[in-house]
Design a protein around this motif. Sequence first.
Motif, PDB file in Angstrom:
ATOM      1  N   GLY A  27      39.775  52.857  29.078  1.00 12.02           N
ATOM      2  CA  GLY A  27      39.966  51.409  29.008  1.00 12.02           C
ATOM      3  C   GLY A  27      39.773  50.751  30.356  1.00 12.02           C
ATOM      4  O   GLY A  27      39.244  51.341  31.296  1.00 12.02           O
ATOM      5  N   ILE A  28      40.203  49.501  30.415  1.00 16.51           N
ATOM      6  CA  ILE A  28      40.080  48.678  31.628  1.00 16.51           C
ATOM      7  C   ILE A  28      41.449  48.088  31.950  1.00 16.51           C
ATOM      8  O   ILE A  28      42.160  47.621  31.058  1.00 16.51           O
ATOM      9  N   PHE A  29      41.787  48.125  33.213  1.00 15.12           N
ATOM     10  CA  PHE A  29      43.049  47.571  33.707  1.00 15.12           C
ATOM     11  C   PHE A  29      42.704  46.342  34.542  1.00 15.12           C
ATOM     12  O   PHE A  29      41.805  46.400  35.369  1.00 15.12           O
ATOM     13  N   LEU A  30      43.413  45.238  34.302  1.00  9.73           N
ATOM     14  CA  LEU A  30      43.115  44.067  35.126  1.00  9.73           C
ATOM     15  C   LEU A  30      44.387  43.469  35.710  1.00  9.73           C
ATOM     16  O   LEU A  30      45.475  43.566  35.119  1.00  9.73           O
ATOM     17  N   THR A  31      44.216  42.883  36.878  1.00  9.54           N
ATOM     18  CA  THR A  31      45.305  42.128  37.514  1.00  9.54           C
ATOM     19  C   THR A  31      44.870  40.673  37.606  1.00  9.54           C
ATOM     20  O   THR A  31      43.718  40.382  37.925  1.00  9.54           O
ATOM     21  N   ASN A  32      45.812  39.791  37.333  1.00 10.80           N
ATOM     22  CA  ASN A  32      45.522  38.372  37.143  1.00 10.80           C
ATOM     23  C   ASN A  32      46.651  37.636  37.883  1.00 10.80           C
ATOM     24  O   ASN A  32      47.801  37.657  37.441  1.00 10.80           O
ATOM     25  N   VAL A  33      46.335  37.057  39.033  1.00  9.23           N
ATOM     26  CA  VAL A  33      47.384  36.585  39.959  1.00  9.23           C
ATOM     27  C   VAL A  33      47.284  35.083  40.167  1.00  9.23           C
ATOM     28  O   VAL A  33      46.197  34.557  40.396  1.00  9.23           O
ATOM     29  N   ARG A  34      48.438  34.428  40.118  1.00  4.74           N
ATOM     30  CA  ARG A  34      48.481  32.986  40.370  1.00  4.74           C
ATOM     31  C   ARG A  34      49.628  32.647  41.328  1.00  4.74           C
ATOM     32  O   ARG A  34      50.656  33.307  41.329  1.00  4.74           O
ATOM     33  N   ARG A  35      49.410  31.597  42.063  1.00  4.55           N
ATOM     34  CA  ARG A  35      50.503  30.936  42.791  1.00  4.55           C
ATOM     35  C   ARG A  35      51.055  29.850  41.884  1.00  4.55           C
ATOM     36  O   ARG A  35      50.311  29.047  41.320  1.00  4.55           O
ATOM     37  N   TRP A  36      52.373  29.814  41.678  1.00  4.90           N
ATOM     38  CA  TRP A  36      52.988  28.711  40.946  1.00  4.90           C
ATOM     39  C   TRP A  36      54.262  28.338  41.678  1.00  4.90           C
ATOM     40  O   TRP A  36      55.211  29.110  41.715  1.00  4.90           O
ATOM     41  N   GLN A  37      54.229  27.191  42.357  1.00  5.22           N
ATOM     42  CA  GLN A  37      55.342  26.732  43.163  1.00  5.22           C
ATOM     43  C   GLN A  37      55.730  27.811  44.172  1.00  5.22           C
ATOM     44  O   GLN A  37      54.863  28.283  44.895  1.00  5.22           O
ATOM     45  N   GLU A  38      56.988  28.255  44.165  1.00  6.98           N
ATOM     46  CA  GLU A  38      57.354  29.231  45.209  1.00  6.98           C
ATOM     47  C   GLU A  38      57.177  30.675  44.730  1.00  6.98           C
ATOM     48  O   GLU A  38      57.688  31.610  45.351  1.00  6.98           O
ATOM     49  N   PHE A  39      56.483  30.859  43.615  1.00 13.34           N
ATOM     50  CA  PHE A  39      56.346  32.205  43.053  1.00 13.34           C
ATOM     51  C   PHE A  39      54.895  32.689  43.080  1.00 13.34           C
ATOM     52  O   PHE A  39      53.961  31.892  42.966  1.00 13.34           O
ATOM     53  N   ILE A  40      54.786  33.995  43.187  1.00 10.82           N
ATOM     54  CA  ILE A  40      53.492  34.630  42.916  1.00 10.82           C
ATOM     55  C   ILE A  40      53.657  35.405  41.615  1.00 10.82           C
ATOM     56  O   ILE A  40      54.591  36.214  41.464  1.00 10.82           O
ATOM     57  N   THR A  52      46.289  27.015  36.622  1.00  7.92           N
ATOM     58  CA  THR A  52      45.926  27.361  38.001  1.00  7.92           C
ATOM     59  C   THR A  52      44.841  28.431  37.978  1.00  7.92           C
ATOM     60  O   THR A  52      44.952  29.384  37.214  1.00  7.92           O
ATOM     61  N   MET A  53      43.830  28.297  38.810  1.00  5.27           N
ATOM     62  CA  MET A  53      42.788  29.332  38.854  1.00  5.27           C
ATOM     63  C   MET A  53      43.373  30.625  39.426  1.00  5.27           C
ATOM     64  O   MET A  53      43.949  30.619  40.521  1.00  5.27           O
ATOM     65  N   PRO A  54      43.231  31.717  38.697  1.00  7.07           N
ATOM     66  CA  PRO A  54      43.801  32.974  39.186  1.00  7.07           C
ATOM     67  C   PRO A  54      42.835  33.775  40.051  1.00  7.07           C
ATOM     68  O   PRO A  54      41.638  33.495  40.077  1.00  7.07           O
ATOM     69  N   VAL A  55      43.386  34.774  40.711  1.00  4.53           N
ATOM     70  CA  VAL A  55      42.577  35.797  41.377  1.00  4.53           C
ATOM     71  C   VAL A  55      42.620  37.013  40.451  1.00  4.53           C
ATOM     72  O   VAL A  55      43.699  37.544  40.172  1.00  4.53           O
ATOM     73  N   VAL A  56      41.459  37.428  39.962  1.00  5.28           N
ATOM     74  CA  VAL A  56      41.414  38.478  38.939  1.00  5.28           C
ATOM     75  C   VAL A  56      40.583  39.653  39.445  1.00  5.28           C
ATOM     76  O   VAL A  56      39.526  39.454  40.030  1.00  5.28           O
ATOM     77  N   GLU A  57      41.094  40.862  39.182  1.00  6.67           N
ATOM     78  CA  GLU A  57      40.294  42.062  39.454  1.00  6.67           C
ATOM     79  C   GLU A  57      40.386  42.984  38.247  1.00  6.67           C
ATOM     80  O   GLU A  57      41.447  43.080  37.623  1.00  6.67           O
ATOM     81  N   TRP A  58      39.279  43.648  37.948  1.00  7.72           N
ATOM     82  CA  TRP A  58      39.215  44.556  36.785  1.00  7.72           C
ATOM     83  C   TRP A  58      38.892  45.965  37.293  1.00  7.72           C
ATOM     84  O   TRP A  58      38.056  46.120  38.180  1.00  7.72           O
ATOM     85  N   HIS A  59      39.521  46.947  36.684  1.00  5.58           N
ATOM     86  CA  HIS A  59      39.285  48.333  37.103  1.00  5.58           C
ATOM     87  C   HIS A  59      39.120  49.228  35.876  1.00  5.58           C
ATOM     88  O   HIS A  59      40.025  49.246  35.026  1.00  5.58           O
ATOM     89  N   PRO A  60      38.035  49.984  35.778  1.00  9.78           N
ATOM     90  CA  PRO A  60      37.970  50.976  34.701  1.00  9.78           C
ATOM     91  C   PRO A  60      39.062  52.016  34.924  1.00  9.78           C
ATOM     92  O   PRO A  60      39.309  52.417  36.071  1.00  9.78           O
ATOM     93  N   LEU A  61      39.741  52.432  33.866  1.00  8.70           N
ATOM     94  CA  LEU A  61      40.715  53.515  34.023  1.00  8.70           C
ATOM     95  C   LEU A  61      39.958  54.809  34.346  1.00  8.70           C
ATOM     96  O   LEU A  61      38.842  55.017  33.865  1.00  8.70           O
ATOM     97  N   GLU A  62      40.592  55.659  35.148  1.00 10.13           N
ATOM     98  CA  GLU A  62      39.848  56.823  35.648  1.00 10.13           C
ATOM     99  C   GLU A  62      39.411  57.772  34.521  1.00 10.13           C
ATOM    100  O   GLU A  62      38.387  58.422  34.626  1.00 10.13           O
TER     101      GLU A  62
END
Length: 447
Positions: free
Chosen positions: A228-241, A214-224
Amino acid sequence: MSATPEQRASPYNGYHRVSEAGEDPELTHTGPRTPCGEYFRRFWMPVAMSEQVGRHAVAVRVLGEELVLFRDLSGRLGLLHKHCSHRRASLEYGIIAERGIRCCYHGWLFDVDGTILEVPGEPEGSPIPRRLRHGAYPVREHAGLVFAYLGPPEAEPAFPMLDTFSLPGDELVPYAIDYPCNWLQVAENPMDPFHSVFLHTRVTRAHFNPAWGTMPVVEWHPLEDRTGIFLTNVRRWQEFIWVRTAEVMLPAIAQPPDIYQNPDREKFFPGVGITKWTVPVDDTHCRIVAWRHFNPELDLDGKGDRTRVGLNRVDFVGQTGVERSYEEGLALPGDYEAQVSQGAITRHAEEQLATTDKGVALYRRMLRRAIRDLEAGREPPQPRPGPNGEIPTLAGDVILRVPVSNRDDRSLQRRMGQEIGHIVHDTMGLPRPARRAAIEERARALT
Ligand code: FES
Ligand SMILES: [Fe+2]
Protein backbone atom coordinates in the motif's frame (compact mmCIF):
# COMPACT_ATOMS: atom_id res chain seq x y z
CA MET A 1 -5.61 14.22 -37.50
CA SER A 2 -4.40 15.32 -34.08
CA ALA A 3 -4.08 18.95 -33.08
CA THR A 4 -0.70 20.66 -32.82
CA PRO A 5 0.48 21.87 -29.39
CA GLU A 6 -0.19 25.44 -30.55
CA GLN A 7 -3.76 24.59 -31.56
CA ARG A 8 -4.36 22.85 -28.22
CA ALA A 9 -3.09 25.89 -26.30
CA SER A 10 -4.94 28.53 -28.33
CA PRO A 11 -8.06 30.38 -27.08
CA TYR A 12 -11.49 28.95 -28.01
CA ASN A 13 -9.87 25.66 -28.91
CA GLY A 14 -12.79 23.31 -28.20
CA TYR A 15 -12.62 21.89 -31.69
CA HIS A 16 -8.97 20.92 -31.23
CA ARG A 17 -9.50 19.45 -27.78
CA VAL A 18 -12.21 16.97 -28.80
CA SER A 19 -10.69 13.55 -28.39
CA GLU A 20 -11.58 9.94 -28.89
CA ALA A 21 -9.11 8.77 -26.25
CA GLY A 22 -10.40 5.68 -24.50
CA GLU A 23 -10.20 4.56 -20.91
CA ASP A 24 -7.31 2.76 -19.25
CA PRO A 25 -8.51 -0.87 -19.46
CA GLU A 26 -5.60 -2.38 -17.58
CA LEU A 27 -6.70 -0.57 -14.40
CA THR A 28 -10.42 -0.16 -14.96
CA HIS A 29 -11.72 -3.41 -16.44
CA THR A 30 -12.39 -5.99 -13.75
CA GLY A 31 -14.59 -8.65 -15.35
CA PRO A 32 -13.78 -12.37 -15.24
CA ARG A 33 -10.33 -13.19 -16.66
CA THR A 34 -9.28 -9.57 -17.08
CA PRO A 35 -5.86 -8.79 -15.53
CA CYS A 36 -7.28 -6.33 -12.99
CA GLY A 37 -10.22 -8.62 -12.22
CA GLU A 38 -7.81 -11.49 -11.57
CA TYR A 39 -5.79 -9.22 -9.31
CA PHE A 40 -8.85 -8.26 -7.23
CA ARG A 41 -9.59 -11.98 -6.94
CA ARG A 42 -6.56 -12.40 -4.71
CA PHE A 43 -8.12 -10.46 -1.80
CA TRP A 44 -11.01 -10.78 0.64
CA MET A 45 -13.60 -8.08 -0.11
CA PRO A 46 -16.93 -7.14 1.45
CA VAL A 47 -19.81 -7.95 -0.91
CA ALA A 48 -22.84 -6.91 1.16
CA MET A 49 -24.11 -5.72 4.51
CA SER A 50 -25.40 -8.49 6.78
CA GLU A 51 -28.74 -6.69 7.03
CA GLN A 52 -29.29 -7.25 3.28
CA VAL A 53 -29.32 -11.01 3.80
CA GLY A 54 -32.84 -11.76 4.98
CA ARG A 55 -35.53 -14.35 4.30
CA HIS A 56 -34.67 -14.61 0.62
CA ALA A 57 -31.48 -14.90 -1.36
CA VAL A 58 -30.13 -11.60 -2.66
CA ALA A 59 -28.60 -11.13 -6.10
CA VAL A 60 -25.19 -9.49 -5.93
CA ARG A 61 -22.85 -8.49 -8.71
CA VAL A 62 -19.13 -8.37 -8.00
CA LEU A 63 -16.26 -8.05 -10.49
CA GLY A 64 -18.77 -8.44 -13.31
CA GLU A 65 -19.98 -11.78 -11.97
CA GLU A 66 -23.61 -12.59 -11.13
CA LEU A 67 -23.95 -14.22 -7.72
CA VAL A 68 -26.52 -14.91 -5.02
CA LEU A 69 -25.92 -14.47 -1.32
CA PHE A 70 -28.11 -16.17 1.28
CA ARG A 71 -28.18 -17.43 4.85
CA ASP A 72 -29.54 -20.95 5.22
CA LEU A 73 -31.86 -21.92 8.04
CA SER A 74 -28.96 -23.25 10.09
CA GLY A 75 -27.38 -19.77 9.90
CA ARG A 76 -24.59 -20.42 7.40
CA LEU A 77 -23.91 -17.88 4.64
CA GLY A 78 -23.54 -19.03 1.04
CA LEU A 79 -22.32 -17.15 -2.04
CA LEU A 80 -23.14 -19.09 -5.18
CA HIS A 81 -23.17 -18.55 -8.90
CA LYS A 82 -26.52 -17.01 -9.60
CA HIS A 83 -27.70 -19.36 -12.34
CA CYS A 84 -28.63 -22.89 -11.37
CA SER A 85 -26.28 -25.63 -12.59
CA HIS A 86 -29.26 -27.49 -14.06
CA ARG A 87 -30.91 -25.11 -16.55
CA ARG A 88 -29.88 -21.71 -15.20
CA ALA A 89 -32.91 -20.45 -13.34
CA SER A 90 -31.77 -17.72 -10.97
CA LEU A 91 -31.15 -18.89 -7.42
CA GLU A 92 -32.37 -15.52 -6.16
CA TYR A 93 -35.76 -17.25 -6.41
CA GLY A 94 -34.38 -20.26 -4.57
CA ILE A 95 -36.05 -21.51 -1.42
CA ILE A 96 -33.83 -21.27 1.62
CA ALA A 97 -33.38 -24.72 3.19
CA GLU A 98 -32.12 -26.00 6.52
CA ARG A 99 -28.95 -26.81 4.67
CA GLY A 100 -28.35 -24.67 1.57
CA ILE A 101 -30.75 -23.36 -1.05
CA ARG A 102 -33.21 -25.19 -3.31
CA CYS A 103 -33.73 -24.05 -6.90
CA CYS A 104 -37.35 -23.13 -7.52
CA TYR A 105 -37.51 -24.74 -10.96
CA HIS A 106 -36.78 -28.47 -10.42
CA GLY A 107 -35.78 -28.53 -6.79
CA TRP A 108 -32.07 -29.19 -6.96
CA LEU A 109 -30.59 -28.46 -3.54
CA PHE A 110 -27.18 -26.76 -3.21
CA ASP A 111 -25.09 -26.54 -0.07
CA VAL A 112 -23.14 -23.36 0.77
CA ASP A 113 -19.93 -24.87 -0.65
CA GLY A 114 -21.63 -25.81 -3.94
CA THR A 115 -22.20 -29.48 -3.09
CA ILE A 116 -25.33 -30.76 -4.85
CA LEU A 117 -27.27 -32.40 -2.04
CA GLU A 118 -30.42 -33.44 -3.92
CA VAL A 119 -31.63 -33.75 -7.52
CA PRO A 120 -35.19 -34.86 -6.71
CA GLY A 121 -36.42 -35.37 -10.29
CA GLU A 122 -33.54 -37.72 -11.15
CA PRO A 123 -33.41 -41.48 -10.63
CA GLU A 124 -32.07 -42.90 -7.37
CA GLY A 125 -28.27 -43.01 -7.47
CA SER A 126 -27.98 -40.30 -10.14
CA PRO A 127 -24.28 -39.56 -10.80
CA ILE A 128 -24.90 -35.80 -11.02
CA PRO A 129 -24.17 -34.94 -7.35
CA ARG A 130 -20.91 -36.93 -7.49
CA ARG A 131 -19.72 -35.42 -10.76
CA LEU A 132 -20.73 -31.79 -10.43
CA ARG A 133 -20.49 -28.96 -7.93
CA HIS A 134 -22.20 -25.64 -8.25
CA GLY A 135 -19.99 -22.51 -8.36
CA ALA A 136 -19.42 -21.29 -4.79
CA TYR A 137 -17.11 -18.93 -2.92
CA PRO A 138 -16.02 -18.83 0.72
CA VAL A 139 -17.75 -16.18 2.81
CA ARG A 140 -16.99 -14.63 6.16
CA GLU A 141 -18.97 -12.21 8.27
CA HIS A 142 -17.55 -9.52 10.52
CA ALA A 143 -19.34 -6.72 12.38
CA GLY A 144 -22.30 -6.49 10.02
CA LEU A 145 -20.42 -6.94 6.73
CA VAL A 146 -20.22 -10.05 4.57
CA PHE A 147 -16.84 -10.68 2.97
CA ALA A 148 -16.00 -13.10 0.17
CA TYR A 149 -12.92 -14.44 -1.52
CA LEU A 150 -13.45 -14.90 -5.27
CA GLY A 151 -10.04 -16.20 -6.28
CA PRO A 152 -8.43 -19.60 -6.80
CA PRO A 153 -8.81 -21.72 -3.63
CA GLU A 154 -5.10 -22.52 -3.53
CA ALA A 155 -4.22 -18.80 -3.36
CA GLU A 156 -6.69 -17.82 -0.61
CA PRO A 157 -5.04 -15.35 1.78
CA ALA A 158 -5.76 -15.03 5.49
CA PHE A 159 -8.71 -12.79 6.29
CA PRO A 160 -7.28 -9.25 6.73
CA MET A 161 -8.02 -8.61 10.40
CA LEU A 162 -6.91 -4.99 10.77
CA ASP A 163 -6.09 -3.56 14.20
CA THR A 164 -8.89 -1.02 13.69
CA PHE A 165 -11.56 -3.76 13.77
CA SER A 166 -11.34 -4.00 17.55
CA LEU A 167 -10.17 -0.73 19.05
CA PRO A 168 -11.14 -0.26 22.72
CA GLY A 169 -14.50 1.53 23.06
CA ASP A 170 -14.98 1.62 19.29
CA GLU A 171 -18.31 0.86 17.62
CA LEU A 172 -18.35 -0.29 13.99
CA VAL A 173 -21.47 0.80 12.10
CA PRO A 174 -21.72 -0.77 8.63
CA TYR A 175 -22.76 1.08 5.50
CA ALA A 176 -22.66 0.67 1.72
CA ILE A 177 -22.91 3.25 -1.05
CA ASP A 178 -23.55 2.48 -4.72
CA TYR A 179 -21.67 4.55 -7.30
CA PRO A 180 -22.63 4.46 -10.99
CA CYS A 181 -19.02 4.73 -12.18
CA ASN A 182 -15.81 2.77 -12.38
CA TRP A 183 -14.15 1.64 -9.16
CA LEU A 184 -10.82 3.41 -9.66
CA GLN A 185 -12.07 6.99 -9.66
CA VAL A 186 -13.69 6.27 -6.29
CA ALA A 187 -10.81 4.28 -4.78
CA GLU A 188 -8.11 6.81 -5.70
CA ASN A 189 -9.86 9.69 -3.92
CA PRO A 190 -8.17 9.09 -0.52
CA MET A 191 -4.77 9.50 -2.20
CA ASP A 192 -5.83 13.07 -3.04
CA PRO A 193 -6.10 14.99 0.24
CA PHE A 194 -6.05 18.28 -1.67
CA HIS A 195 -9.64 17.82 -2.75
CA SER A 196 -10.57 18.40 0.91
CA VAL A 197 -9.27 21.96 0.65
CA PHE A 198 -11.44 22.72 -2.37
CA LEU A 199 -14.43 20.39 -2.74
CA HIS A 200 -14.97 20.02 1.00
CA THR A 201 -14.20 23.57 2.11
CA ARG A 202 -13.31 26.51 -0.12
CA VAL A 203 -15.43 25.93 -3.22
CA THR A 204 -18.86 25.87 -1.55
CA ARG A 205 -18.88 25.81 2.22
CA ALA A 206 -17.12 23.73 4.88
CA HIS A 207 -18.50 20.20 4.80
CA PHE A 208 -16.35 19.30 7.80
CA ASN A 209 -14.14 21.54 9.93
CA PRO A 210 -12.97 24.86 8.40
CA ALA A 211 -9.38 23.83 9.10
CA TRP A 212 -9.62 21.61 6.00
CA GLY A 213 -9.44 24.77 3.89
CA THR A 214 -5.75 25.29 4.71
CA MET A 215 -3.34 24.02 2.06
CA PRO A 216 -1.49 21.06 3.55
CA VAL A 217 2.03 19.74 3.12
CA VAL A 218 1.58 16.19 1.83
CA GLU A 219 4.05 13.36 1.27
CA TRP A 220 3.29 9.86 -0.01
CA HIS A 221 5.41 6.77 0.57
CA PRO A 222 5.01 3.27 -0.87
CA LEU A 223 5.07 0.74 1.97
CA GLU A 224 8.27 -1.28 1.84
CA ASP A 225 6.40 -4.56 1.30
CA ARG A 226 4.40 -2.87 -1.53
CA THR A 227 1.06 -3.65 0.10
CA GLY A 228 0.00 0.00 0.00
CA ILE A 229 0.82 3.68 0.30
CA PHE A 230 1.33 5.70 3.47
CA LEU A 231 0.76 9.44 3.40
CA THR A 232 1.30 12.33 5.77
CA ASN A 233 -0.92 15.37 5.46
CA VAL A 234 0.13 18.35 7.61
CA ARG A 235 -1.57 21.66 8.33
CA ARG A 236 -1.02 24.66 10.53
CA TRP A 237 -4.24 25.64 12.32
CA GLN A 238 -3.90 28.48 14.82
CA GLU A 239 -1.41 27.37 17.48
CA PHE A 240 -1.51 23.71 16.42
CA ILE A 241 0.23 21.55 13.91
CA TRP A 242 -2.13 18.86 12.72
CA VAL A 243 -0.51 15.77 11.22
CA ARG A 244 -2.92 13.39 9.63
CA THR A 245 -1.56 10.03 8.58
CA ALA A 246 -3.46 7.71 6.26
CA GLU A 247 -2.96 4.74 4.04
CA VAL A 248 -4.41 2.89 1.11
CA MET A 249 -3.94 -0.85 1.22
CA LEU A 250 -3.93 -2.34 -2.26
CA PRO A 251 -6.07 -2.88 -4.10
CA ALA A 252 -8.74 -0.67 -2.49
CA ILE A 253 -8.89 -0.35 1.31
CA ALA A 254 -8.75 3.12 2.84
CA GLN A 255 -9.08 4.39 6.39
CA PRO A 256 -9.75 8.13 6.67
CA PRO A 257 -9.06 9.20 10.27
CA ASP A 258 -11.71 11.11 12.25
CA ILE A 259 -13.79 12.81 9.52
CA TYR A 260 -15.07 15.44 11.94
CA GLN A 261 -11.65 16.14 13.40
CA ASN A 262 -11.33 19.58 14.95
CA PRO A 263 -7.65 20.44 15.48
CA ASP A 264 -8.35 22.65 18.49
CA ARG A 265 -6.43 20.63 21.08
CA GLU A 266 -3.64 18.10 21.30
CA LYS A 267 -4.49 14.53 20.30
CA PHE A 268 -2.42 11.44 19.83
CA PHE A 269 -3.68 8.88 17.34
CA PRO A 270 -7.26 8.48 18.56
CA GLY A 271 -8.45 6.11 15.81
CA VAL A 272 -10.09 6.23 12.40
CA GLY A 273 -13.44 7.56 11.25
CA ILE A 274 -13.97 5.06 8.44
CA THR A 275 -12.66 1.72 7.21
CA LYS A 276 -13.79 1.27 3.62
CA TRP A 277 -13.38 -0.97 0.62
CA THR A 278 -14.16 0.11 -2.94
CA VAL A 279 -15.54 -2.98 -4.61
CA PRO A 280 -15.95 -3.18 -8.40
CA VAL A 281 -19.48 -4.27 -9.27
CA ASP A 282 -18.84 -4.16 -13.00
CA ASP A 283 -16.79 -1.77 -15.11
CA THR A 284 -19.26 1.11 -14.76
CA HIS A 285 -20.49 0.56 -11.20
CA CYS A 286 -18.81 0.15 -7.86
CA ARG A 287 -19.75 0.08 -4.25
CA ILE A 288 -18.14 1.47 -1.14
CA VAL A 289 -18.67 -1.07 1.61
CA ALA A 290 -17.50 0.25 4.93
CA TRP A 291 -17.77 0.88 8.63
CA ARG A 292 -18.13 4.25 10.29
CA HIS A 293 -16.30 4.18 13.60
CA PHE A 294 -17.85 5.84 16.62
CA ASN A 295 -15.93 6.17 19.85
CA PRO A 296 -15.67 8.73 22.64
CA GLU A 297 -12.34 10.08 21.38
CA LEU A 298 -13.61 10.85 17.86
CA ASP A 299 -15.88 13.63 16.67
CA LEU A 300 -15.65 15.66 19.88
CA ASP A 301 -17.94 18.31 18.31
CA GLY A 302 -20.71 15.70 18.01
CA LYS A 303 -21.41 16.17 14.30
CA GLY A 304 -21.71 12.49 13.38
CA ASP A 305 -24.97 10.56 13.63
CA ARG A 306 -24.98 6.78 13.64
CA THR A 307 -28.72 6.68 12.91
CA ARG A 308 -27.93 8.10 9.47
CA VAL A 309 -25.50 5.31 8.55
CA GLY A 310 -26.67 2.28 6.54
CA LEU A 311 -27.56 1.17 3.03
CA ASN A 312 -26.88 4.10 0.68
CA ARG A 313 -26.76 6.43 3.68
CA VAL A 314 -23.92 7.95 5.62
CA ASP A 315 -23.67 10.87 8.00
CA PHE A 316 -21.69 13.35 5.93
CA VAL A 317 -22.72 15.42 2.99
CA GLY A 318 -22.43 14.57 -0.70
CA GLN A 319 -21.83 10.83 -0.53
CA THR A 320 -24.81 9.25 -2.26
CA GLY A 321 -27.03 9.73 -5.28
CA VAL A 322 -30.03 8.48 -3.33
CA GLU A 323 -30.46 10.85 -0.42
CA ARG A 324 -30.29 14.09 -2.39
CA SER A 325 -31.88 15.47 -5.52
CA TYR A 326 -29.91 16.45 -8.61
CA GLU A 327 -30.55 20.11 -7.70
CA GLU A 328 -29.13 19.61 -4.21
CA GLY A 329 -26.05 18.05 -5.78
CA LEU A 330 -25.68 21.08 -8.05
CA ALA A 331 -25.94 23.47 -5.11
CA LEU A 332 -23.55 21.61 -2.81
CA PRO A 333 -21.50 19.01 -4.70
CA GLY A 334 -19.66 16.37 -2.69
CA ASP A 335 -17.45 13.36 -3.33
CA TYR A 336 -20.32 11.57 -5.07
CA GLU A 337 -20.91 14.33 -7.62
CA ALA A 338 -17.18 14.91 -8.24
CA GLN A 339 -16.37 11.24 -8.78
CA VAL A 340 -19.47 10.07 -10.68
CA SER A 341 -19.26 13.11 -12.97
CA GLN A 342 -15.80 12.05 -14.14
CA GLY A 343 -17.74 9.66 -16.38
CA ALA A 344 -18.82 6.02 -16.32
CA ILE A 345 -15.14 5.17 -16.79
CA THR A 346 -12.89 8.18 -16.65
CA ARG A 347 -10.38 8.66 -19.45
CA HIS A 348 -6.87 8.94 -18.08
CA ALA A 349 -5.48 10.05 -21.44
CA GLU A 350 -7.57 13.21 -21.18
CA GLU A 351 -6.37 14.20 -17.70
CA GLN A 352 -3.72 16.76 -16.87
CA LEU A 353 -2.10 15.37 -13.74
CA ALA A 354 -0.51 18.09 -11.63
CA THR A 355 1.59 18.38 -8.47
CA THR A 356 -1.35 17.61 -6.18
CA ASP A 357 -1.87 14.29 -7.99
CA LYS A 358 1.39 12.64 -7.00
CA GLY A 359 -0.44 10.19 -4.73
CA VAL A 360 -2.98 9.29 -7.40
CA ALA A 361 -0.18 8.69 -9.90
CA LEU A 362 1.75 6.56 -7.41
CA TYR A 363 -1.36 4.52 -6.62
CA ARG A 364 -2.01 3.82 -10.29
CA ARG A 365 1.66 2.88 -10.85
CA MET A 366 1.61 0.45 -7.93
CA LEU A 367 -1.66 -1.11 -9.09
CA ARG A 368 -0.35 -1.51 -12.62
CA ARG A 369 2.81 -3.14 -11.39
CA ALA A 370 0.91 -5.56 -9.15
CA ILE A 371 -1.46 -6.46 -11.98
CA ARG A 372 1.45 -7.11 -14.34
CA ASP A 373 3.30 -9.09 -11.68
CA LEU A 374 0.30 -11.36 -11.26
CA GLU A 375 0.05 -11.80 -15.02
CA ALA A 376 3.69 -12.89 -14.92
CA GLY A 377 2.90 -15.43 -12.21
CA ARG A 378 3.97 -13.44 -9.13
CA GLU A 379 1.20 -13.41 -6.52
CA PRO A 380 0.53 -10.02 -4.85
CA PRO A 381 2.00 -9.39 -1.40
CA GLN A 382 -0.50 -9.51 1.47
CA PRO A 383 -0.20 -7.37 4.62
CA ARG A 384 1.41 -9.24 7.49
CA PRO A 385 -0.25 -9.54 10.91
CA GLY A 386 1.65 -8.62 14.07
CA PRO A 387 2.18 -10.94 17.05
CA ASN A 388 -1.47 -10.56 18.18
CA GLY A 389 -2.79 -11.71 14.79
CA GLU A 390 -3.93 -8.23 13.75
CA ILE A 391 -2.54 -6.20 10.87
CA PRO A 392 -1.19 -2.91 12.25
CA THR A 393 -2.41 0.13 10.32
CA LEU A 394 -1.18 3.68 9.99
CA ALA A 395 -4.14 6.03 9.81
CA GLY A 396 -4.73 8.59 12.55
CA ASP A 397 -4.31 12.16 13.74
CA VAL A 398 -1.49 13.64 15.81
CA ILE A 399 -2.14 17.23 16.85
CA LEU A 400 0.54 19.18 18.71
CA ARG A 401 0.58 22.64 20.20
CA VAL A 402 3.38 24.45 18.31
CA PRO A 403 2.86 28.22 18.43
CA VAL A 404 3.73 30.18 15.30
CA SER A 405 7.23 31.61 15.47
CA ASN A 406 9.46 33.40 13.04
CA ARG A 407 10.67 30.06 11.67
CA ASP A 408 9.64 29.06 8.13
CA ASP A 409 6.34 27.41 9.01
CA ARG A 410 5.99 25.32 5.83
CA SER A 411 9.42 23.80 6.48
CA LEU A 412 8.40 23.16 10.06
CA GLN A 413 5.20 21.44 8.90
CA ARG A 414 7.19 19.31 6.46
CA ARG A 415 9.63 18.26 9.14
CA MET A 416 6.86 17.51 11.64
CA GLY A 417 5.06 15.41 9.03
CA GLN A 418 8.18 13.42 8.35
CA GLU A 419 9.04 12.95 12.03
CA ILE A 420 5.53 12.00 13.10
CA GLY A 421 5.06 9.78 10.05
CA HIS A 422 8.24 8.01 11.09
CA ILE A 423 6.99 7.60 14.68
CA VAL A 424 3.59 6.25 13.59
CA HIS A 425 5.30 3.79 11.27
CA ASP A 426 8.00 2.87 13.75
CA THR A 427 5.51 1.94 16.49
CA MET A 428 3.45 -0.48 14.37
CA GLY A 429 4.72 -3.49 16.32
CA LEU A 430 3.23 -2.28 19.63
CA PRO A 431 -0.27 -3.08 20.92
CA ARG A 432 -2.57 -0.05 20.51
CA PRO A 433 -2.50 1.44 24.02
CA ALA A 434 1.28 1.15 24.22
CA ARG A 435 1.59 2.45 20.69
CA ARG A 436 -0.48 5.52 21.46
CA ALA A 437 1.57 6.22 24.59
CA ALA A 438 4.77 5.89 22.57
CA ILE A 439 3.44 8.18 19.82
CA GLU A 440 2.52 10.80 22.41
CA GLU A 441 5.84 10.63 24.22
CA ARG A 442 7.93 10.76 21.07
CA ALA A 443 5.77 13.43 19.37
CA ARG A 444 5.92 15.71 22.44
CA ALA A 445 9.69 15.38 22.43
CA LEU A 446 9.74 17.02 18.99
CA THR A 447 8.43 20.36 20.26
S1 FES B 1 -33.08 -24.96 -13.31
FE1 FES B 1 -32.59 -25.26 -11.26
S2 FES B 1 -33.30 -27.20 -10.77
FE2 FES B 1 -33.76 -26.95 -12.87
FE1 LIG C 1 -13.80 13.60 -0.01
